[in-house]
Structures are given as C-alpha cells and as structure tokens.
Write an enzyme that holds these catalytic residues in place. Structure first.
Site, mmCIF file in Angstrom:
data_model
loop_
_atom_site.group_PDB
_atom_site.id
_atom_site.type_symbol
_atom_site.label_atom_id
_atom_site.label_comp_id
_atom_site.label_asym_id
_atom_site.label_seq_id
_atom_site.Cartn_x
_atom_site.Cartn_y
_atom_site.Cartn_z
ATOM 1 N N ASN A 7 73.183 -32.900 -34.707
ATOM 2 C CA ASN A 7 72.377 -32.153 -33.740
ATOM 3 C C ASN A 7 70.956 -32.712 -33.811
ATOM 4 O OD1 ASN A 7 71.082 -30.292 -32.184
ATOM 5 N ND2 ASN A 7 71.638 -28.508 -33.414
ATOM 6 N N ARG A 94 75.986 -32.678 -30.544
ATOM 7 C CA ARG A 94 75.670 -31.513 -29.729
ATOM 8 C C ARG A 94 74.711 -31.977 -28.623
ATOM 9 N NH1 ARG A 94 71.933 -26.321 -31.073
ATOM 10 N NH2 ARG A 94 72.441 -25.255 -29.155
ATOM 11 N N HIS A 183 74.474 -21.834 -25.355
ATOM 12 C CA HIS A 183 75.219 -21.270 -26.496
ATOM 13 C C HIS A 183 76.724 -21.254 -26.222
ATOM 14 C CE1 HIS A 183 71.505 -18.622 -27.662
ATOM 15 N NE2 HIS A 183 71.500 -19.728 -28.378
ATOM 16 N N ARG A 244 60.825 -16.015 -26.566
ATOM 17 C CA ARG A 244 61.012 -16.165 -25.113
ATOM 18 C C ARG A 244 61.150 -14.806 -24.452
ATOM 19 N NH1 ARG A 244 66.091 -19.834 -25.736
ATOM 20 N NH2 ARG A 244 65.287 -21.134 -27.413
ATOM 21 N N GLU A 387 79.049 -23.150 -34.969
ATOM 22 C CA GLU A 387 79.043 -24.094 -33.854
ATOM 23 C C GLU A 387 79.417 -25.505 -34.303
ATOM 24 O OE1 GLU A 387 75.213 -22.161 -32.991
ATOM 25 O OE2 GLU A 387 75.534 -22.846 -30.941
#
Ligand code: ADP
Length: 407
Positions: A7, A94, A183, A244, A387
């Site tokens: 990643n 990823r 996600h 956020r 993940e």
C-alpha cells in the site's frame, strides 16, 4: 505460496507478507518519510524458527520509492522469510481509484498502468502514489505477477439512481462525476465474513456495513452486491470522520468563498483536514474523545454525539433501501473497539428490529462476535477487517483464473 501486499502513499510504503496455504501473516512493516532526511523502516515478523514476534527498525534516508522497495526486500531477506523477490507467487497493490474502468482486481500490464494513470484527476493524491509503488515493484520484481486491487471496485455494482448526483447529466458524461465509494475491499470482506459466521449464503444476505476508522463509510449490500455507499466522488462524503466533514450543504463552500475569500486550497484543507471530529472538538482520535467525554468535556461529548447520530441516519436510510436487513456489521478501529459508539448509534432502533445487547457489546476481543439481544431481528456483529488479507486472497484468485483481465 507467498503473497506480498503493498500500500503506497506519497511518502510511505506499507506492506504485509502472507503465506496463503494457512492464510497466515508472516510479516508486516513500513517504510516512512520517503524523500526526507529522517526516513524509517520497520519490520515485525514471526521468525521461521522461534515463537516470539521480532522486530527490525532502522533510521536512514530513503531517497525514493524505488529505494523503499529495496529496503523492504532487504528487511524481508534478513528476517529469513523471503530470500529474494522471486519466491513470491504474486504482489498485490492497493489502488485507491479504479473509476468506472475497474470492476474487479486485475493483473497489471502496460494497459492497466495507463488506465490507472488516466484516473489520476479523480484521485490526484492517491493514484499517482499507487502508480509509483507499482512501477517500483515491477522494476525490482520483474518476473513476479502484480495485481491491482481497487478500493472502488466493490461499489461498481451500484445502480444508476444511487450513483448519479443531481447535477447536469453532461457532467457525468464529460467528467465522470458520480458516486464511486471507497473502503470497498473492507466492506466486501466483512460482509462475506458475516455471511460465513451466520451460516448464510452470501448471495442471500442483506447487510449494512459500517467501516469506522479515521475515514468512515457505510454500505448497503443486497445479496452480495453493493447497492449504495456513503462516500462519493471522493472519500469526503457521508459519515462524519476524524478530520473530514462528511455530508454538507454544498452551498456552504460558496458562502465561505464569497464571505471570507477562501480559495480552493483553503477549502480543501478545511474540509479534508480541519473538519469532522477534529473540527468540532480539537481531537480526531476517538479514544481521546471518549476519554474526554467521560471526564465531562462538553465539546468532546458533542463530537461523539454528532458522529453517532450520522451513523444512525445512515442505518435508517439503508434499512429503507434494503427493505429487509439481516445483518448490521461494525468494523474499523472505532467500529471494532468503541462500544459506546455502537451503543449510541443503535439506540432506540427497536422499531427497525435492531436491538443491541449492552453486556455483549462491552466484550472485547479480536474475533468476530455477535452483540445483538436475542429479541433482535437483525444480527449485529463486530467483524475485524483485514483489507491486506483480502487483497492477498484476490491476488490468488486473479492468478488462478484463466480469464484474461484487461480494462
Ligand atoms: P485508519 O482509517 O487510519 O485505518 P483505524 O481503522 O485504525 O484507522 O481507526 C482509527 C480510529 O480507531 C482512531 O480514531 C482510534 O482512536 C480508534 N480506536 C482504536 N482503538 C480504539 C479503542 N480501543 N476505543 C476507541 N477507539 C479506538
């Protein structure tokens, strides 16, 4: 069969090495502050002979992602787990944005690289970093098959009425402005885990999944296909997050620009880095916020309430979308660990068949666990996400499939 999952961020490289025979994680690590004077590499691993986890940490300047990749391979070599890159059956990358091009993971070739590059305008921070990582890995492990796994792919099943915004249609046609969702690897993984745990066929299960970490998103999944999700063109929309804003009246941006003269970069910084939990109470770490709220800090308690209220609204909306909900899944750092968030988000939802068991909800642990009351129609589960393991699994799937994957 060893699979490496990578990643890449703009200045970091995170990786995990799996042995797919037993689905075991052999090692995990990171290279950070790439390009800066004070770089750092870290590897945690289970030595082939030995039962205690070991760690190798180094501080050194790492000029670029190519050097980072070399450091990673050197560390794995030292651990005794991977003598050279040629031992890998595959490398999984990823990739944040797959746009409308990628509905599933793909084996990477020049056409795939080009297609990921074409999507850069949709993810200007993430896709370039992912590409740099892929190119560095291809240069240093040329004979190892490389697979791209996209955060957006799971949500490509969304119907038009869920992914289109109420904007002039030509903006979709010309600029591909629509809901993509993120996600996806996590929502797909935890919903499949939930089906297996409940002993139900995945294709027959309706679930609402809540991935609550620093970023947070919800998904409505009908019979294994995602039919709606809370993040949009970018990961800014939907639930309140660490820094956020989530959902917002878009006219607020116009108002701020007109009244304060804020420019595009200022607004970007405001919405992505200074809003959410941090904007409301100064902290973006949920553990700290829960601690402060417990000590009577009003602003922290308010941030917590807003966070949970937004989740509750999405549970209600997605219950209406799905009609029948079999399962509600909590995952991510907050979803897996913060009992108070789960309890507050599910409070007073008995009329929707959602009844949490307060005592079960308090139990902690690394495994999948049910937290609903016996009177609940909907199963409520805490499902730890993974993940990286899911990416490794998808790499194996792509490599064992005879289908030629091209965009
Ligand atoms: P990321 O999105 O960066 O992968 P994580 O999924 O690791 O983030 O989630 C990070 C969030 O989880 C942080 O807000 C952190 O405070 C929260 N968290 C982790 N452990 C706990 C805990 N025991 N109780 C409450 N919140 C927790």
């Amino acid at each position: 069969m060893k699979i490496l999952v990578i990643n890449t961020g703009s200045s970091s490289l995170k990786f995990r090495l799996f042995d797919m025979q037993g689905l075991v994680r052999l090692a995990s690590g990171l290279v950070e502050r790439i390009g800066e004077a004070d770089g750092r590499t870290l590897l945690r691993f289970q030595p082939p002979s030995g039962d205690r986890e070991e760690q190798i940490e180094r501080r050194l300047r790492i000029a670029d992602h190519g050097r980072a990749m070399e450091e990673m391979l050197a560390l794995l070599g030292e651990s005794g787990l991977l003598a050279h890159a040629g031992e890998l059956a595959g490398i999984g990358h990823r990739v944040v944005h797959g746009g409308e091009t990628f509905h599933e993971p793909v084996r990477i070739d020049d056409r795939v690289l080009e297609a990921i590059a074409e999507l850069v305008p949709l993810a200007p921070l993430h896709n370039p970093a992912n590409l740099v990582g892929i190119r560095a890995a291809m240069a240093r492990a040329a004979d190892v098959p490389q697979v791209a796994v996209f955060d957006t792919a799971f949500h490509q099943a969304l119907p038009e009425h869920a992914y289109l915004y109420g904007l002039p249609f030509h903006l979709y046609e010309e600029h591909r402005i629509r809901r993509y969702g993120f996600h996806g690897t996590s929502h797909g993984f935890v919903s499949r885990q939930a089906a297996a745990f409940l002993g139900r066929p995945y294709g027959a299960l309706n679930s609402i999944t809540l991935h609550l970490g620093n970023g947070a998103s919800a998904a409505a999944i009908r019979g294994g296909r995602c039919v709606d999700t809370s993040m949009g063109l970018t990961p800014l929309e939907g639930l309140l997050m660490g820094t956020r804003s989530g959902d917002l009246d878009p006219a607020i941006l116009l108002y701020l620009a007109r009244e304060t003269g804020m420019d595009i970069d200022g607004l970007d910084d405001l919405l992505n880095r200074k809003s959410g939990l941090r904007g409301i109470c100064g902290d973006n770490d949920m553990r700290a916020i829960i601690g402060r709220a417990a000590e009577g800090d009003g602003r922290a308690a308010l941030a917590l309430r807003i966070f949970c209220y937004r989740i509750k609204k999405y549970i209600g909306a997605y219950t209406a979308v799905l009609g029948r909900v079999d399962c509600l899944v909590f995952t991510g750092g907050i979803g897996e660990n913060a009992a108070v968030v789960r309890e507050t988000a599910c409070r007073d939802l008995e009329h929707l068949g959602i009844v949490l068991d307060r005592e079960r909800n308090q139990r902690q642990g690394p495994a999948i666990r049910p937290i609903h009351h016996e009177s609940s129609d909907v199963s409520i589960l805490v499902v730890p996400t993974n993940e990286e393991l899911e990416i490794a699994r998808q790499v194996v799937q792509v490599l064992s499939s005879p289908k030629v994957h091209t965009p």
